[in-house]
Design a protein around this motif. Sequence first.
Motif: not given
Length: 152
Positions: A78-97, A143-152
Amino acid sequence: MTTTTTPTARRGGAAPVLGVLFGVYLVLLVWLVLWKLQLPWEAFQVQRSLKLVPFVAAEGYGASAVREVAGNVVVFVPFGLGFALLRPGWAWWRIASLAAAVSASLELAQFALAVGSTDATDVITNTAGAAAGVLLARSFGRNPLAEASRST
Protein backbone atom coordinates in the motif's frame (compact mmCIF):
# COMPACT_ATOMS: atom_id res chain seq x y z
CA MET A 1 -22.10 34.84 -12.10
CA THR A 2 -19.40 32.43 -13.23
CA THR A 3 -18.12 29.56 -11.20
CA THR A 4 -14.56 28.39 -11.43
CA THR A 5 -13.73 24.76 -10.96
CA THR A 6 -10.68 23.90 -8.92
CA PRO A 7 -8.58 20.82 -9.71
CA THR A 8 -9.83 19.18 -6.49
CA ALA A 9 -13.45 19.79 -7.46
CA ARG A 10 -12.84 18.28 -10.90
CA ARG A 11 -11.31 15.22 -9.31
CA GLY A 12 -14.41 14.72 -7.24
CA GLY A 13 -12.42 14.91 -4.03
CA ALA A 14 -10.47 11.70 -4.76
CA ALA A 15 -7.07 13.16 -3.86
CA PRO A 16 -8.05 14.37 -0.37
CA VAL A 17 -9.81 11.09 0.41
CA LEU A 18 -6.84 9.08 -0.83
CA GLY A 19 -4.52 11.33 1.19
CA VAL A 20 -6.52 10.71 4.37
CA LEU A 21 -6.58 6.95 3.72
CA PHE A 22 -2.85 6.98 3.11
CA GLY A 23 -2.32 8.90 6.35
CA VAL A 24 -4.35 6.29 8.26
CA TYR A 25 -2.28 3.57 6.61
CA LEU A 26 0.96 5.26 7.73
CA VAL A 27 -0.27 5.49 11.34
CA LEU A 28 -1.22 1.81 11.26
CA LEU A 29 2.12 0.95 9.68
CA VAL A 30 4.06 2.65 12.48
CA TRP A 31 1.83 0.97 15.08
CA LEU A 32 2.33 -2.42 13.43
CA VAL A 33 6.10 -2.15 13.08
CA LEU A 34 6.83 -0.67 16.49
CA TRP A 35 4.19 -2.24 18.72
CA LYS A 36 2.74 -5.14 16.68
CA LEU A 37 -0.75 -3.54 16.88
CA GLN A 38 -0.75 -3.57 20.69
CA LEU A 39 -0.95 -0.57 22.99
CA PRO A 40 2.60 0.70 23.53
CA TRP A 41 2.42 0.51 27.33
CA GLU A 42 0.92 -3.01 27.21
CA ALA A 43 3.35 -4.29 24.60
CA PHE A 44 6.36 -2.98 26.48
CA GLN A 45 8.96 -5.67 26.44
CA VAL A 46 12.59 -4.68 26.18
CA GLN A 47 13.97 -6.40 23.14
CA ARG A 48 16.90 -5.01 21.24
CA SER A 49 18.61 -7.02 18.56
CA LEU A 50 20.47 -6.07 15.42
CA LYS A 51 20.83 -8.30 12.36
CA LEU A 52 22.77 -6.64 9.56
CA VAL A 53 23.22 -9.62 7.24
CA PRO A 54 19.97 -10.08 5.34
CA PHE A 55 18.12 -13.38 4.88
CA VAL A 56 20.69 -15.63 6.57
CA ALA A 57 21.15 -16.81 10.12
CA ALA A 58 23.34 -14.60 12.27
CA GLU A 59 24.84 -15.13 15.70
CA GLY A 60 21.91 -15.95 17.94
CA TYR A 61 19.30 -15.30 15.23
CA GLY A 62 17.86 -17.68 12.70
CA ALA A 63 17.36 -17.10 9.01
CA SER A 64 14.38 -14.98 8.03
CA ALA A 65 11.20 -17.05 7.92
CA VAL A 66 9.36 -17.13 4.59
CA ARG A 67 6.13 -16.03 6.28
CA GLU A 68 7.83 -13.01 7.83
CA VAL A 69 9.51 -12.03 4.55
CA ALA A 70 6.20 -12.31 2.67
CA GLY A 71 4.45 -10.30 5.39
CA ASN A 72 7.01 -7.52 5.10
CA VAL A 73 6.51 -7.35 1.35
CA VAL A 74 2.71 -7.30 1.65
CA VAL A 75 2.60 -4.64 4.38
CA PHE A 76 4.50 -2.14 2.18
CA VAL A 77 2.52 -2.71 -1.05
CA PRO A 78 0.00 0.00 0.00
CA PHE A 79 2.93 2.39 0.50
CA GLY A 80 3.97 2.08 -3.14
CA LEU A 81 0.39 1.97 -4.38
CA GLY A 82 -0.60 5.08 -2.42
CA PHE A 83 2.42 7.13 -3.43
CA ALA A 84 2.09 6.09 -7.08
CA LEU A 85 -1.51 7.34 -7.06
CA LEU A 86 -0.86 10.49 -5.04
CA ARG A 87 2.36 11.42 -6.88
CA PRO A 88 1.88 10.05 -10.40
CA GLY A 89 4.84 12.00 -11.77
CA TRP A 90 7.32 10.34 -9.43
CA ALA A 91 9.57 7.65 -10.85
CA TRP A 92 9.27 4.17 -9.32
CA TRP A 93 12.80 4.36 -7.93
CA ARG A 94 12.00 7.60 -6.11
CA ILE A 95 9.06 5.97 -4.33
CA ALA A 96 11.14 2.86 -3.60
CA SER A 97 13.91 5.07 -2.17
CA LEU A 98 11.41 6.83 0.06
CA ALA A 99 10.05 3.46 1.21
CA ALA A 100 13.59 2.32 2.01
CA ALA A 101 14.19 5.47 4.06
CA VAL A 102 10.90 5.06 5.94
CA SER A 103 11.59 1.37 6.56
CA ALA A 104 15.14 2.04 7.77
CA SER A 105 13.82 4.79 10.06
CA LEU A 106 11.26 2.41 11.55
CA GLU A 107 13.92 -0.26 12.05
CA LEU A 108 16.19 2.27 13.79
CA ALA A 109 13.25 3.37 15.96
CA GLN A 110 12.71 -0.26 16.96
CA PHE A 111 16.34 -0.45 18.02
CA ALA A 112 16.32 2.88 19.84
CA LEU A 113 13.09 2.11 21.67
CA ALA A 114 14.13 -1.52 22.31
CA VAL A 115 10.79 -2.78 21.00
CA GLY A 116 11.85 -5.30 18.41
CA SER A 117 14.42 -6.86 16.20
CA THR A 118 16.21 -4.52 13.79
CA ASP A 119 16.86 -6.52 10.64
CA ALA A 120 18.32 -5.50 7.27
CA THR A 121 16.05 -8.10 5.67
CA ASP A 122 13.03 -6.02 6.69
CA VAL A 123 14.32 -2.93 4.88
CA ILE A 124 14.94 -4.92 1.69
CA THR A 125 11.58 -6.71 1.73
CA ASN A 126 9.65 -3.57 2.66
CA THR A 127 11.28 -1.72 -0.24
CA ALA A 128 10.39 -4.60 -2.57
CA GLY A 129 6.79 -4.40 -1.37
CA ALA A 130 6.62 -0.68 -2.11
CA ALA A 131 8.09 -1.27 -5.59
CA ALA A 132 5.45 -3.96 -6.16
CA GLY A 133 2.79 -1.45 -5.09
CA VAL A 134 4.06 1.05 -7.68
CA LEU A 135 3.97 -1.64 -10.38
CA LEU A 136 0.45 -2.58 -9.31
CA ALA A 137 -0.71 1.04 -9.50
CA ARG A 138 0.87 1.52 -12.91
CA SER A 139 -0.61 -1.75 -14.20
CA PHE A 140 -4.08 -0.25 -13.81
CA GLY A 141 -3.12 1.85 -16.82
CA ARG A 142 -5.26 4.80 -15.80
CA ASN A 143 -4.79 7.08 -12.82
CA PRO A 144 -7.71 9.52 -12.44
CA LEU A 145 -5.60 11.78 -10.22
CA ALA A 146 -2.88 12.05 -12.88
CA GLU A 147 -5.45 12.73 -15.59
CA ALA A 148 -7.04 15.49 -13.50
CA SER A 149 -3.68 17.15 -12.88
CA ARG A 150 -2.82 17.07 -16.60
CA SER A 151 -6.13 18.73 -17.50
CA THR A 152 -5.40 21.81 -15.38
